[in-house]
Scaffold this active site. Structure first.
Site, PDB file in Angstrom:
ATOM      1  CG  ASP A 261      -4.318   0.206   7.374  1.00  0.00           C
ATOM      2  OD1 ASP A 261      -4.275   0.314   6.128  1.00  0.00           O
ATOM      3  OD2 ASP A 261      -5.105  -0.549   7.949  1.00  0.00           O
ATOM      4  CG  HIS A 262      -0.724   0.307   2.222  1.00  0.00           C
ATOM      5  ND1 HIS A 262      -0.864  -0.958   2.698  1.00  0.00           N
ATOM      6  CD2 HIS A 262      -1.171   0.262   0.944  1.00  0.00           C
ATOM      7  CE1 HIS A 262      -1.381  -1.727   1.757  1.00  0.00           C
ATOM      8  NE2 HIS A 262      -1.575  -1.012   0.669  1.00  0.00           N
TER       9      HIS A 262
ATOM     10  CG  HIS B 103      -5.451  -2.974   4.448  1.00  0.00           C
ATOM     11  ND1 HIS B 103      -4.570  -2.144   5.070  1.00  0.00           N
ATOM     12  CD2 HIS B 103      -4.690  -3.904   3.812  1.00  0.00           C
ATOM     13  CE1 HIS B 103      -3.324  -2.557   4.834  1.00  0.00           C
ATOM     14  NE2 HIS B 103      -3.372  -3.627   4.073  1.00  0.00           N
TER      15      HIS B 103
HETATM   16  C1  BG6 Z   1      -0.976  -5.622   2.298  1.00  0.00           C
HETATM   17  C2  BG6 Z   1      -1.209  -7.101   2.419  1.00  0.00           C
HETATM   18  O1  BG6 Z   1      -1.136  -4.994   3.548  1.00  0.00           O
HETATM   19  O2  BG6 Z   1      -1.896  -5.060   1.364  1.00  0.00           O
HETATM   20  C3  BG6 Z   1      -1.084  -7.778   1.060  1.00  0.00           C
HETATM   21  O3  BG6 Z   1      -0.263  -7.661   3.315  1.00  0.00           O
HETATM   22  C4  BG6 Z   1      -1.972  -7.101   0.050  1.00  0.00           C
HETATM   23  O4  BG6 Z   1      -1.383  -9.159   1.140  1.00  0.00           O
HETATM   24  C5  BG6 Z   1      -1.770  -5.582   0.061  1.00  0.00           C
HETATM   25  O5  BG6 Z   1      -1.671  -7.624  -1.238  1.00  0.00           O
HETATM   26  C6  BG6 Z   1      -2.801  -4.886  -0.803  1.00  0.00           C
HETATM   27  O6  BG6 Z   1      -2.471  -3.540  -0.923  1.00  0.00           O
HETATM   28  P1  BG6 Z   1      -2.951  -2.691  -2.198  1.00  0.00           P
HETATM   29  O7  BG6 Z   1      -2.525  -1.298  -1.887  1.00  0.00           O
HETATM   30  O8  BG6 Z   1      -2.252  -3.298  -3.378  1.00  0.00           O
HETATM   31  O9  BG6 Z   1      -4.425  -2.871  -2.263  1.00  0.00           O
END
Ligand code: BG6
Length: 493
Positions: free
Chosen positions: A179-180, A242
């Protein structure tokens, strides 16, 4: 000895990426690996083996990377000699993931012994067949690790099926579910803020905290991912992973250590404490939205239903707001408001801890403005602000909220690695703390599934909101019923 030395790989590292020509690899993984390479964080003996369906030679793949990846790297970091040495670490194998025979070429290339890391940047529907095929060519041993990209399933049942299949070949300790958001510097900093600063300890609970808001607002639409997004929606794409992970870090009890299982045990308890919603709760405590055409004609943005790849009359939500409840001693009665959407008015990810009002105020001040708030901004800027009341200069004793403001980029001038860079290094070094465990994932799905079934039972179309706004009015109304309002992403409410 630095802590990381302990984990430094003794074996050569083969990082095999499935989906080597895909969007995630191009936009995120390879730029992150380049930055890690540039800063000496990758093992010198690493090989990056990309796999894909295309019948490319290694030179073709390098040319593809040259042309497509460089635009996603900060130009100031691009150094031709470093870039050339980075590209020299690459290999390419043509694999149709569903064709078991194709994996032989990968086995021929593999080093023995080696630390093999399989990064599955593909659709989850391919996970099982990839794992089976890797095992059939004897590439899975006790040193192997697997990295799984979200979405990990569509609901609890499908997530379980994926985990069962992967578990036939990889133990939980070998499985890295990404989960980044857990790789973001500010998210990791939240743990330090909570557990390194004892001043917050006594007030980090009900009734000192009256509500928590977590917003991840995006200005982008579905871009080129409509095919995926239209079957997914904001609840599954953002809230299930997230936002719930952010909620866990805000709400968890202090873990006994930073050992992965100690941290994940505490997060799991939070997920299990989440009130499972009935259909009535879903009607009352959730808002589904879909962006419509922007109000200003100039912008020519939206509606979602006209985006390329979106099904005609699609009912997929691009915005969700939820009032969640964590049913335990610490949080009983404290609403957690979660909100995420595409095509909103501002890009921001923010956690707002809203502290209770003074029981009795002797000073006149604007009504409706909380005295104390802790505002943690994860992006685009990274900051921690504590809002306190101060006296307005002049005669009288009128007070106004002002910020004690910590800009993390100014406080620490060191380079701040992107989430994927940090997480890839964690995988190579065998650190699982910032990855989701199976039971966490399942608890998160169980909670979101209840919302999904509530929506199915209610059977209403998402409420439209003009692109470039803060979502449907029903989301404001949901907080207004509790006498609250969303902390505006611009800052002041
Ligand atoms: C991803 C989603 O996990 O996270 C995307 O699939 C989203 O839809 C993205 O745009 C958002 O990541 P960040 O790091 O740009 O907030």
């Amino acid at each position: 000895m630095p802590a990381t030395d302990h984990h430094a790989p003794a074996l050569p590292v083969d990082l095999v990426i499935f989906g080597g020509a895909g969007d995630l690899t191009i936009r995120k993984l390879l730029p992150a690996l380049y930055m890690a390479w540039l800063h000496g964080s990758l093992p010198a003996n690493i090989r990056i083996i990309a796999t894909g369906k295309q019948a490319w030679s290694l030179d073709d793949y390098r040319a593809y990377v040259e042309c497509n990846v460089r635009p996603f790297i900060d130009a100031r970091a691009l150094q031709d000699d470093v870039w050339a040495r980075f590209l020299a670490r690459f290999d390419y194998v043509r694999i149709d993931a569903t064709c078991a025979d194709d994996y032989r070429a990968l086995a021929d290339l593999a080093r023995h012994p080696a630390q093999r890391i399989f990064y599955l940047a593909t659709s989850a529907s391919l996970f099982t067949t990839i794992c089976e095929s890797l095992a059939s060519v004897r590439l899975v041993d006790e040193h192997a690790r697997i990295v799984l990209e979200k979405p990990l399933g569509h609901d609890l049942a499908s997530a379980r099926a994926i985990s069962d299949d992967v578990a036939k070949y990889f133990s939980e300790a070998q499985t890295y579910r990404i989960d980044h958001y857990l790789g973001k510097e500010t998210v990791q900093n939240l743990m330090v803020l909570r557990f390194g600063n004892p001043i917050f300890q006594p007030i980090w609970q009900a009734p000192s905290i009256r509500s928590v808001q977590i917003t991840v607002a995006e200005t982008v639409g579905v871009e080129s991912r409509a095919g995926f997004y239209d079957h997914t929606g904001a609840l599954r794409d953002m809230i299930q992973n997230h936002l719930l992970q952010l909620l866990c870090i805000v709400a968890m009890e202090p873990p006994v250590s930073l050992h992965p299982d100690d941290v994940r045990d505490e997060k799991l308890k939070v997920l299990r404490s989440l009130h499972r919603m009935s259909v009535d709760d879903v009607a009352r405590y959730t808002v589904r939205g879909q962006y419509a055409r922007a109000e200003s004609d100039e912008a020519e943005i939206g509606p979602y239903s006209a985006e390329q790849g979106v099904a005609h009359g699609s009912l997929t939500e691009t915005f969700v707001a939820v009032r969640a409840q964590v049913n335990n001693w610490r949080w009983s009665g404290v609403p957690f408001y979660l909100r995420s959407g595409k095509r909103m008015h501002k890009r921001t990810s923010q956690i707002v801890i809203d502290f209770a009002e003074a029981p009795f105020s002797i000073m006149p001040r604007d009504t409706g403005v909380s005295a104390n708030r802790l505002i943690i901004t994860l992006q685009p800027e990274e900051s921690i602000r504590l809002q306190i009341l101060a006296k307005e200069p002049g005669s009288g004793m009128r007070s106004l909220p002002v910020d004690l403001d910590l800009d993390l980029a100014q406080a620490f001038t060191e380079r701040r690695a992107e989430a994927y860079e940090r997480l890839l290094i964690d995988v190579i070094q065998g650190r699982l703390t910032h990855f989701m465990r199976r039971d966490e994932l399942e608890a998160a799905w169980a909670w979101t599934d209840a919302i999904q079934s509530g929506w199915a039972a209610i059977d209403q179309a998402p409420q439209l909101y003009p692109a470039g706004t803060a979502g449907p009015p029903a989301s404001d109304a949901m907080l207004a019923r509790d006498g609250l309002s969303w902390f505006d992403v611009d800052g002041t409410k």
